[in-house]
Design a protein around this motif. Structure first.
Motif: not given
Length: 94
Positions: A7-8, A21-23, A59-60, A71-74
């Motif tokens: 979640s985020g 997109t969550i990888t 990552i999201a 934007k991509t999270t670390p």
């Protein structure tokens, strides 16, 4: 089997229904892609299950639109632990 919830929140003007997109990178280095959609407050949630014990990371990502950059999270690591189990022993002496 472990249930994992991702979640985020998209903090800048997310609109309802934007795709996140969550990888997930699994212990064997293969990847899995999940998708979630944003709610009115920019939050998103998706749940899945894993049976392979080990170290994972996720990552999201949100794509760019006409006003905002992509934007991509670390990477965020997580672990699926060994599952608990019980053992009993009964001894009958006659």
């Amino acid at each position: 089997m472990a249930t994992v919830t991702f979640s985020g929140v998209v903090s800048t003007q997310a609109t309802v229904g934007e795709t996140i997109t969550i990888t997930i990178t699994k212990p064997d280095t293969t990847t899995e892609t999940l998708t979630a959609t944003t709610l009115a407050d920019g939050s998103f949630t998706v749940t899945t299950q894993y049976s392979i014990v080990g170290n994972y990371s996720a990552i999201a990502h949100i794509d760019a639109d006409t006003q905002y950059e992509a934007k991509t999270t670390p990477p965020i690591p997580f672990v699926i632990p060994l599952q608990p189990r019980d053992i009993t022993l009964t001894i009958n002496v006659s």
